[in-house]
Design a protein around this motif. Structure first.
Motif, short mmCIF file in Angstrom:
data_model
loop_
_atom_site.label_atom_id
_atom_site.label_comp_id
_atom_site.label_asym_id
_atom_site.label_seq_id
_atom_site.Cartn_x
_atom_site.Cartn_y
_atom_site.Cartn_z
N LEU A 222 1.05 -1.11 -0.01
CA LEU A 222 -0.07 0.01 -0.12
C LEU A 222 0.98 1.20 0.13
O LEU A 222 0.64 2.14 -0.77
CB LEU A 222 -0.84 -0.14 1.20
CG LEU A 222 -1.91 1.36 1.22
CD1 LEU A 222 -2.99 1.34 -0.03
CD2 LEU A 222 -2.53 1.16 2.65
N VAL A 223 1.93 1.20 0.87
CA VAL A 223 2.90 2.54 0.99
C VAL A 223 3.52 2.66 -0.41
O VAL A 223 3.29 3.85 -0.87
CB VAL A 223 3.93 2.15 2.01
CG1 VAL A 223 4.81 3.05 1.98
CG2 VAL A 223 3.07 2.26 3.45
N LEU A 226 0.63 4.08 -2.89
CA LEU A 226 0.52 5.41 -2.48
C LEU A 226 1.82 6.43 -3.20
O LEU A 226 1.72 7.44 -3.70
CB LEU A 226 0.23 5.79 -1.24
CG LEU A 226 -0.85 5.04 -0.45
CD1 LEU A 226 -0.82 5.22 0.99
CD2 LEU A 226 -2.17 5.47 -1.14
N ALA A 227 3.04 5.91 -2.65
CA ALA A 227 4.13 6.73 -3.02
C ALA A 227 4.18 6.94 -4.56
O ALA A 227 4.34 7.71 -5.10
CB ALA A 227 5.66 5.85 -2.60
N LEU A 230 1.64 9.32 -5.90
CA LEU A 230 2.11 10.71 -5.58
C LEU A 230 3.04 11.06 -6.58
O LEU A 230 3.05 12.06 -7.57
CB LEU A 230 2.51 11.07 -4.31
CG LEU A 230 1.50 11.06 -3.17
CD1 LEU A 230 2.14 10.93 -1.93
CD2 LEU A 230 0.65 12.20 -3.06
#
Lengths: 401, 401
Positions: A222-223, A226-227, A230
């Motif tokens: 997930l991290v 998300l990165a 962005l």
């Protein structure tokens, strides 16, 4: 906490609750919740009752909301299905983009609208929002039928092509006028970016899976997603496109592992929190005073063009199919949604379109979204229901309602 | 998108990635990720390399992050367990609050610190962050042992009491000096609010379940929980308390249905996205130049007081237990975490504490968080492992690492 945060919190609370209350009321009268959330912004915003005047921070949060909206759409779009669904869908998508763009632009040009306004409105008329259609078809259990499959595949290509056209438009406009060399470069960049993200990026993610599994960070997939969301949003703006295009492709890169890593419900949760601010903010920027009889008539004419051009475009692409199948696909491709609204909002923010044109797009979106469901229910038949249970195509259907 | 959003997106991307990279590196050397995320803010922020100077919008997003952090903690805290765990834990919590507060305040007062600075630092020394402890105990499979159970229950009461003390302090300070009547009113409001949220609110949510099930809005339980989180945050500030207190209680009200409605992983996802901005922003506000030898010595003395006072407080509360159990609980209650940092940040934002005091709290938090794990591994024994598998208490253990 300092007073500024207090008023921010109060705005967040008020906007979230009112958007959801309007959404709930709309759902209860069988209208899309998203239109309710926009209406909340119109009614409570600075151009009507002035009950909630969103701060700059709210508008920033709204734009992050738009990014996560398209990220989630990407996450629900399988790149493999996209490649497999193949030629028919791509043909429908291309024809369904060219027809509304050309007809919309020609009509607005004939009405002596400025060229860049006409271009922005025409781009907003392009992208199909398949969420409404998919929901109706799912309720009728006809998602596995051939016309439904064509619609779902075409809607995905539609999104991608629509966003590429938007990217080219934004970049052309922000460099001040049509520069053919620049247009060519941006177009090539956009197509290269799209091809890379559809064909290569999912494989890169696949290759990195063992490494991701070894990461110590909690919820590493997930991290990373998300990165990437962005990061590609930033990259898109650097390439001269809208940030949402990068967000969409970031979702697409992770789509194949969305289920395995349980990404979709969690991205959806971020979306649930942020998207009401986006739709409310969108509504709050609609100046009601510009909607006079003239605008209303013009927007209804535009809506008719938007509906007719999609049906005509789809039909041309489907020559050889039955008339009824052409109509099913054409009507199913009719709803415009988030992408149209985002295009209009970007135009408004860049001061490339007027309040009046912004209002035209919002009314056009509402009309094209509200009309198709009853006709779809008439067009699809019991014979479109699957004979055997089959779960192969459910992956590209879960768009936003 | 307009340039402002571009730079916002770039900041969001840079902060998110750097915070996670530092977090990952910390995890790999077996240190808490949260300390890495804070260090990223210190190193890259305006007081050191100046690579990323967070904008006001980032700081606002950071504060929303703090709210969701405490909302998630509340969601993972069962009000029923809280009531059942009972007297021993409450006694440990109360003693473990009074001892650090009194000893910390007395020491700082003796060192001629201003009264309000001493009070803020003392409050920051109060609240246990059980996340680290829970993780160590879970790894050792001794979570079901009596000392572990006491720790987990006490840590929850600790949070609540710590936040109430913070609420009283903020309200007293913002009304300019200690006003006993006002203090009494705020204290009563805080306790009334806490009692209502622990005993009544979960029943209200329970009663509303059939209605929630009938709502048309997608993900209605999540939407309601988010709305309550924002609403109680606003209410808390109106009652003169910190917003995070309301957010915590909003989570608590939904905790019993967190599993049924799949709320926890989804709230955690919002948290995963927002909390790096909170910790980075926190680190970025630490002025390294204030950390001279004097501050370093003072913060180490404070850390010793923080550790000793928790162990002493717990031991007094546990008179009659074995010495080893006293030590297990005392050491387990030692780590300070998010709440300490939030208290310090609120103090800094209200300009009630200096950069120097802010640095003291950050160093104290780091020391008390880093030291306990090895001692816990020494204190707990194989006999603390459960004879029979039993899943009764896992609900109050899932704190943030």
């Amino acid at each position: 906490m300092h007073p500024e945060t207090n008023s921010l919190l109060l705005q967040l609370f008020m906007i979230f609750v009112w958007a959801k209350v309007f959404g709930e009321l709309f759902e209860r009268i069988h209208l899309p919740a998203v239109l309710g959330e926009i209406l909340a912004g119109v009614v409570l915003g600075p151009f009507a009752t002035r009950l909630i005047v969103p701060s700059d921070t709210i508008h920033s949060i709204a734009e992050i909301g738009a990014i996560f909206l398209l990220f989630t759409v990407g996450l629900e779009t399988s790149p493999g299905s996209l490649i497999r669904v193949g030629r028919v869908s791509l043909r429908v998508a291309v024809a369904g983009i060219i027809a509304p763009f050309v007809l919309g632009f020609a009509f607005l040009h004939w009405r002596h609208e400025p060229t860049h306004e006409a271009a922005f409105i025409a781009v907003a008329m392009v992208a199909t929002s398949v969420g409404i259609t998919a929901r109706v078809l799912r309720d009728m259990d006809v998602l596995k039928s051939r016309p439904a499959q064509i619609i779902l595949g075409a809607a995905v290509f539609d999104d991608i092509l629509g966003m590429l056209v938007l990217g080219v438009l934004v970049s052309t406009v922000s460099s001040g006028g049509v520069q053919w060399l620049h247009l060519g470069v941006v177009g090539a960049e956009a197509i290269g970016f799209a091809l890379f993200m559809i064909f290569i990026a999912p494989r890169v993610v696949n290759r990195l899976r063992p490494r991701i599994a070894h990461m110590q960070t909690q919820d590493a997939p997930l991290v990373l997603a998300l990165a990437l969301c962005l990061g590609l949003s930033v990259l898109s703006t650097r390439l001269g496109m809208a940030a949402i295009i990068g967000a969409f492709f970031a979702g697409l890169a992770f789509a194949d592992y969305s289920h395995q890593w349980n990404l979709e419900p969690r991205a959806q949760a971020i979306n649930q929190f942020l998207s009401p601010f986006f739709f409310f903010s969108m509504g709050s920027q609609l100046d009601l005073s510009v909607i006079d009889r003239n605008v209303l008539v013009l927007s209804l004419v535009l809506s008719v063009i938007a509906i007719f051009s999609k049906i005509a475009g789809s039909s041309v692409a489907l020559i050889g199919e039955s008339w009824r199948n052409m109509m099913k696909v054409g009507v199913g491709m009719t709803p415009r949604g988030e992408v149209a609204l985002i295009v209009a909002l970007i135009g408004l923010k860049m001061q490339m379109i007027s309040q009046r044109s912004y209002a035209l797009v919002i009314v056009m979106t509402a009309v094209t979204t509200l009309l198709p469901p009853p006709f779809l229910r008439m067009l699809f038949e019991p014979s479109d229901r699957p004979a055997l249970p089959d779960d192969d195509t459910s992956r590209i259907t879960g768009r936003i309602g």
